[in-house]
Design a protein around this motif. Structure first.
Motif, PDB file in Angstrom:
ATOM      1  N   THR A 171      -8.225   7.300   2.092  1.00  0.00           N
ATOM      2  CA  THR A 171      -9.252   6.253   2.241  1.00  0.00           C
ATOM      3  C   THR A 171     -10.600   6.824   2.712  1.00  0.00           C
ATOM      4  O   THR A 171     -10.654   7.906   3.303  1.00  0.00           O
ATOM      5  CB  THR A 171      -8.775   5.172   3.246  1.00  0.00           C
ATOM      6  N   PRO A 172     -11.682   6.091   2.472  1.00  0.00           N
ATOM      7  CA  PRO A 172     -13.031   6.536   2.858  1.00  0.00           C
ATOM      8  C   PRO A 172     -13.443   5.995   4.228  1.00  0.00           C
ATOM      9  O   PRO A 172     -12.662   5.317   4.896  1.00  0.00           O
ATOM     10  CB  PRO A 172     -13.894   5.920   1.761  1.00  0.00           C
ATOM     11  N   TRP A 173     -14.704   6.263   4.592  1.00  0.00           N
ATOM     12  CA  TRP A 173     -15.158   5.926   5.942  1.00  0.00           C
ATOM     13  C   TRP A 173     -15.858   4.578   6.051  1.00  0.00           C
ATOM     14  O   TRP A 173     -16.144   4.119   7.146  1.00  0.00           O
ATOM     15  CB  TRP A 173     -16.126   7.000   6.476  1.00  0.00           C
ATOM     16  N   ILE A 188      -9.773  -1.047   4.097  1.00  0.00           N
ATOM     17  CA  ILE A 188      -9.306  -0.407   2.863  1.00  0.00           C
ATOM     18  C   ILE A 188      -7.852   0.044   2.981  1.00  0.00           C
ATOM     19  O   ILE A 188      -7.073  -0.142   2.047  1.00  0.00           O
ATOM     20  CB  ILE A 188     -10.273   0.720   2.437  1.00  0.00           C
ATOM     21  N   LYS A 198      -4.017   9.273   4.748  1.00  0.00           N
ATOM     22  CA  LYS A 198      -5.111  10.090   5.292  1.00  0.00           C
ATOM     23  C   LYS A 198      -6.397   9.272   5.287  1.00  0.00           C
ATOM     24  O   LYS A 198      -7.008   9.047   4.249  1.00  0.00           O
ATOM     25  CB  LYS A 198      -5.355  11.349   4.460  1.00  0.00           C
ATOM     26  N   GLU A 226     -12.010  11.733   7.631  1.00  0.00           N
ATOM     27  CA  GLU A 226     -12.112  12.593   8.818  1.00  0.00           C
ATOM     28  C   GLU A 226     -13.144  12.054   9.809  1.00  0.00           C
ATOM     29  O   GLU A 226     -13.189  12.496  10.959  1.00  0.00           O
ATOM     30  CB  GLU A 226     -12.469  14.026   8.409  1.00  0.00           C
ATOM     31  N   PHE A 271      -6.053   6.073  -4.108  1.00  0.00           N
ATOM     32  CA  PHE A 271      -7.269   6.707  -3.582  1.00  0.00           C
ATOM     33  C   PHE A 271      -8.427   5.714  -3.606  1.00  0.00           C
ATOM     34  O   PHE A 271      -8.650   5.044  -4.613  1.00  0.00           O
ATOM     35  CB  PHE A 271      -7.619   7.918  -4.465  1.00  0.00           C
ATOM     36  N   GLY A 289     -12.577   6.126  -2.771  1.00  0.00           N
ATOM     37  CA  GLY A 289     -13.634   7.056  -2.372  1.00  0.00           C
ATOM     38  C   GLY A 289     -14.639   7.208  -3.501  1.00  0.00           C
ATOM     39  O   GLY A 289     -14.759   6.329  -4.361  1.00  0.00           O
ATOM     40  N   SER A 290     -15.318   8.326  -3.501  1.00  0.00           N
ATOM     41  CA  SER A 290     -16.381   8.532  -4.486  1.00  0.00           C
ATOM     42  C   SER A 290     -15.800   8.825  -5.868  1.00  0.00           C
ATOM     43  O   SER A 290     -14.669   9.326  -5.993  1.00  0.00           O
ATOM     44  CB  SER A 290     -17.255   9.699  -4.044  1.00  0.00           C
ATOM     45  N   LEU A 334     -13.298   3.404  -6.911  1.00  0.00           N
ATOM     46  CA  LEU A 334     -14.377   4.390  -6.791  1.00  0.00           C
ATOM     47  C   LEU A 334     -15.743   3.731  -6.598  1.00  0.00           C
ATOM     48  O   LEU A 334     -15.833   2.619  -6.118  1.00  0.00           O
ATOM     49  CB  LEU A 334     -14.332   5.305  -8.013  1.00  0.00           C
ATOM     50  N   GLY A 335     -16.775   4.429  -6.978  1.00  0.00           N
ATOM     51  CA  GLY A 335     -18.133   3.990  -6.654  1.00  0.00           C
ATOM     52  C   GLY A 335     -18.618   2.809  -7.495  1.00  0.00           C
ATOM     53  O   GLY A 335     -17.956   2.377  -8.433  1.00  0.00           O
ATOM     54  N   CYS A 375     -19.182  -0.002  -1.587  1.00  0.00           N
ATOM     55  CA  CYS A 375     -18.971   0.165  -3.033  1.00  0.00           C
ATOM     56  C   CYS A 375     -19.498  -1.038  -3.792  1.00  0.00           C
ATOM     57  O   CYS A 375     -19.959  -0.921  -4.915  1.00  0.00           O
ATOM     58  CB  CYS A 375     -17.491   0.372  -3.312  1.00  0.00           C
ATOM     59  N   GLU A 407     -25.212   6.015  -7.340  1.00  0.00           N
ATOM     60  CA  GLU A 407     -24.834   5.267  -6.145  1.00  0.00           C
ATOM     61  C   GLU A 407     -25.590   5.844  -4.948  1.00  0.00           C
ATOM     62  O   GLU A 407     -25.323   6.967  -4.527  1.00  0.00           O
ATOM     63  CB  GLU A 407     -23.318   5.392  -5.938  1.00  0.00           C
TER      64      GLU A 407
HETATM   65  P1  NAD Z   1     -15.201  10.665  -0.546  1.00  0.00           P
HETATM   66  O1  NAD Z   1     -14.799  10.637  -1.978  1.00  0.00           O
HETATM   67  O2  NAD Z   1     -16.062  11.748  -0.075  1.00  0.00           O
HETATM   68  O3  NAD Z   1     -13.892  10.720   0.388  1.00  0.00           O
HETATM   69  C1  NAD Z   1     -12.861   9.767   0.287  1.00  0.00           C
HETATM   70  C2  NAD Z   1     -11.586  10.348   0.878  1.00  0.00           C
HETATM   71  O4  NAD Z   1     -11.155  11.425   0.051  1.00  0.00           O
HETATM   72  C3  NAD Z   1     -11.755  10.919   2.275  1.00  0.00           C
HETATM   73  O5  NAD Z   1     -10.601  10.642   3.048  1.00  0.00           O
HETATM   74  C4  NAD Z   1     -11.874  12.420   2.000  1.00  0.00           C
HETATM   75  O6  NAD Z   1     -11.491  13.223   3.087  1.00  0.00           O
HETATM   76  C5  NAD Z   1     -10.907  12.583   0.839  1.00  0.00           C
HETATM   77  N1  NAD Z   1     -11.113  13.764   0.003  1.00  0.00           N
HETATM   78  C6  NAD Z   1     -12.231  14.528  -0.129  1.00  0.00           C
HETATM   79  N2  NAD Z   1     -12.002  15.549  -0.985  1.00  0.00           N
HETATM   80  C7  NAD Z   1     -10.726  15.422  -1.415  1.00  0.00           C
HETATM   81  C8  NAD Z   1      -9.919  16.158  -2.327  1.00  0.00           C
HETATM   82  N3  NAD Z   1     -10.369  17.235  -2.952  1.00  0.00           N
HETATM   83  N4  NAD Z   1      -8.651  15.728  -2.555  1.00  0.00           N
HETATM   84  C9  NAD Z   1      -8.180  14.628  -1.941  1.00  0.00           C
HETATM   85  N5  NAD Z   1      -8.898  13.896  -1.053  1.00  0.00           N
HETATM   86  C10 NAD Z   1     -10.155  14.284  -0.803  1.00  0.00           C
HETATM   87  O7  NAD Z   1     -15.812   9.234  -0.252  1.00  0.00           O
HETATM   88  P2  NAD Z   1     -16.490   8.713   1.089  1.00  0.00           P
HETATM   89  O8  NAD Z   1     -17.830   9.351   1.201  1.00  0.00           O
HETATM   90  O9  NAD Z   1     -15.532   8.802   2.216  1.00  0.00           O
HETATM   91  O10 NAD Z   1     -16.646   7.159   0.746  1.00  0.00           O
HETATM   92  C11 NAD Z   1     -17.690   6.638   0.023  1.00  0.00           C
HETATM   93  C12 NAD Z   1     -17.296   6.408  -1.427  1.00  0.00           C
HETATM   94  O11 NAD Z   1     -16.161   5.545  -1.508  1.00  0.00           O
HETATM   95  C13 NAD Z   1     -18.382   5.715  -2.218  1.00  0.00           C
HETATM   96  O12 NAD Z   1     -18.531   6.325  -3.485  1.00  0.00           O
HETATM   97  C14 NAD Z   1     -17.848   4.292  -2.378  1.00  0.00           C
HETATM   98  O13 NAD Z   1     -18.362   3.581  -3.481  1.00  0.00           O
HETATM   99  C15 NAD Z   1     -16.396   4.528  -2.488  1.00  0.00           C
HETATM  100  N6  NAD Z   1     -15.665   3.306  -2.147  1.00  0.00           N
HETATM  101  C16 NAD Z   1     -15.079   2.586  -3.157  1.00  0.00           C
HETATM  102  C17 NAD Z   1     -14.422   1.391  -2.866  1.00  0.00           C
HETATM  103  C18 NAD Z   1     -13.757   0.583  -3.944  1.00  0.00           C
HETATM  104  O14 NAD Z   1     -12.929  -0.252  -3.593  1.00  0.00           O
HETATM  105  N7  NAD Z   1     -14.080   0.772  -5.213  1.00  0.00           N
HETATM  106  C19 NAD Z   1     -14.371   0.952  -1.548  1.00  0.00           C
HETATM  107  C20 NAD Z   1     -14.987   1.705  -0.552  1.00  0.00           C
HETATM  108  C21 NAD Z   1     -15.617   2.892  -0.866  1.00  0.00           C
END
Ligand code: NAD
Length: 503
Positions: free
Chosen positions: A165-167, A173, A191, A194, A242, A244-245, A267-268, A300, A398
């Motif tokens: 999950t993201p921050w 989430i 996870k 961080e 997952f 995140g970005s 994702l984003g 997001c 984004e």
């Molecule tokens: P990020 O992609 O940098 O990190 C997300 C998670 O992935 C973190 O826990 C990170 O430690 C982990 N991670 C990083 N590298 C990895 C790898 N190589 N393998 C596996 N895990 C890895 O995203 P962020 O900066 O924490 O969050 C912001 C992003 O999340 C934005 O792009 C946002 O749009 C997206 N987001 C999407 C939604 C949705 O529901 N669509 C919701 C919230 C956030």
């Protein structure tokens, strides 16, 4: 120039940081190599948390614990009603700790405390919804295959799930994933980011208190490359969920493909709010400000593109500017704050660089555009960039900060074209008094959610996810538990089989 924001130091600033150990197999343990991560409150600057920092050996132990809990533990074998009871108890415990959890998220992410409370209350609702689904999950039967055959399709839990999950919404989430995985009978390794792991660790404790068997949920703090990547690659993990970005989502999907794991990707987004002249413009202006600046735009679903009809663009922009001036930016722990701190100084600089680049490209900064001086923490002024053209980076990428880009259109076709002209497809909004216009846009926009005369609402009952590069699969909704299952077809034959007799 305004006076610097005055950020009061909360009681946590004069106490030792809270410490968190990894949760593996129902036990709290230090990382195998003894490393730790410190998290500073982005709103205040002091160290608020210290977590054990997992590495590859901890991932191995956590996956083995989840695998054991799946292979031989009680969780996947329980009745749906028994799993539901644990999820309901968890929901009650979350509710009883709502203030503590909200405070952890506000301190670690910089989001306003009042907003964080809403997120935790929303999470409680999701845990309860998932509990209901644990009891209604079922398969299919086929009695129409002839007298000798009964076909039964059962749904079985997929196995060990890695949840990453993201921050930006730390507790919400994980609550969109974990209760559904558990409702299905899966076990998990989780996870969090961080930067915002504290509330997920607390959730791990609440699950144990609610009666979840040891090992069914394991929580690791750590970085993506050290912890996330091996959680994706591990052969005993059957599914990766997952959020995140898009960049890391693609890496994750590629890594998961090696062992053909099931993946779910949130994702984003680069979401547009389209405003027609016949809309309730007062309500639309309020939603534009909310969409752009909620969670400091670190969202997001942020309505980061305001796509306004030329006939009302100037007046509408003036109204949005006037409302933006009233948005209260400041201390995340102040109940009246609407926009808190930015997650990190690096991220703040990245957001500001998008605004600078747009200004160089000929866009106009209608308001904001700079960091807000403060005695502590890092803050960015809510920013409106007008005269944005669809090909500019600020209109396509984004930005993930409190930055609203304003574009204009003349026809519904042009509005739709602009809305769709990005690699993302998460959500969109349309504002109009005409049902025909609303329907035309709602049907034509390529995104997983379209809000009509409202923006950024969510309900556990409604599926959420992205088209295009905004993701794969849907969370929430009545099929959310099914995502964490495999279908197994069982064919019961009655009597002697007629068929391929050889000799
Ligand atoms: P990020 O992609 O940098 O990190 C997300 C998670 O992935 C973190 O826990 C990170 O430690 C982990 N991670 C990083 N590298 C990895 C790898 N190589 N393998 C596996 N895990 C890895 O995203 P962020 O900066 O924490 O969050 C912001 C992003 O999340 C934005 O792009 C946002 O749009 C997206 N987001 C999407 C939604 C949705 O529901 N669509 C919701 C919230 C956030």
């Amino acid at each position: 120039m305004n006076a610097p924001l005055q950020i009061a130091m909360p009681k946590e600033a004069s106490a030792s940081p809270k410490t968190y150990r990894l949760l593996i197999g129902g036990k709290h343990v230090e990382a195998r190599d003894g490393r730790t991560i410190e998290r500073r409150s982005p709103g205040h600057g002091f160290v608020v948390s210290r977590y054990a920092q997992a590495g590859a050996a901890d991932v191995e132990a956590a996956v083995q614990a989840a695998h054991k809990a799946f292979q031989s533990g009680p969780w996947p074998r329980m009745k749906g009603s028994e799993r539901a009871a644990v999820l309901l108890r968890t929901a009650d415990l979350i509710e009883s700790r709502l203030e503590d959890i909200a405070r952890l998220d506000a301190l670690e992410s910089g989001k306003p405390i009042a907003q964080a409370r809403g997120e935790i209350a929303g999470s409680v609702d999701i845990w309860r919804y998932a509990a209901a689904l644990a009891r209604t999950l079922h398969g299919e039967s086929y009695a129409n295959l002839g007298d000798a055959m009964l076909g039964v399709v059962v749904r079985e839990p997929v196995g060990v799930v890695s949840i990453i999950t993201p921050w930006n919404f730390p507790f919400l989430i994980v609550s969109q994933k974990l209760p559904f995985a558990l409702a299905a009978g899966c076990t998990a390794v989780v996870k969090p980011s961080e930067m915002t792991s504290a509330s997920t660790f607390l959730l791990g404790d609440l699950l144990l208190e609610a009666g979840l068997p040891e090992g069914a949920v394991n929580v690791l703090a750590g970085y993506g490359a050290d912890v996330g990547a091996p959680m994706v690659a591990h052969p005993l993990v059957e599914m990766v969920s997952f959020t995140g970005s898009t960049r890391v989502g693609k890496l994750t999907m590629a890594a998961a493909s090696d062992s053909l794991k099931k993946v779910s990707m949130e994702l984003g987004g680069k979401n547009g709010q389209i405003v027609f002249p016949d809309a309730d413009l007062e309500a639309a202006a309020d939603a534009a400000v909310f969409g752009g600046f909620f969670n400091a735009g670190e969202c997001c679903n942020a309505g980061s593109r305001l796509i306004v009809h030329k006939a009302v663009a100037d007046d509408f922009l003036a109204a949005v500017r006037a409302l933006t001036a009233k948005v209260r930016v400041g201390d995340p722990l102040d109940d009246a704050t609407k926009v808190g701190a930015m997650i990190s100084t690096d991220h703040l600089a990245k957001v500001a660089s998008y605004v600078e680049a747009a200004a160089k490209d000929g866009a106009a900064i209608a308001t904001g555009g700079a960091g807000l001086p403060s005695n502590a923490g890092q803050y960015l002024d809510p920013t409106i960039v007008a005269g944005v053209r669809p090909q500019m980076a600020i209109a396509r990428e984004e930005v993930f900060g409190p930055v609203l880009s304003v574009l204009t259109f003349a026809t519904p076709e042009e509005a739709m074209h602009i809305a769709n002209d990005t690699p993302y497809g998460l959500s969109a909004g349309v504002w109009s008094g005409s049902i025909d216009t609303c329907m035309e846009i709602a049907r034509g926009v390529r995104s997983g959610t379209v809000w009509v005369n409202t923006f950024m609402e969510g309900y556990p009952e409604l599926p959420f996810g992205g088209y295009k590069q905004s993701g794969l699969g849907r969370e929430l909704g009545k099929r959310a538990v099914e995502d964490y299952t495999e279908e197994k077809t069982i064919q019961f034959h009655r009597g002697r089989r007629t068929g391929w007799w050889v000799g």
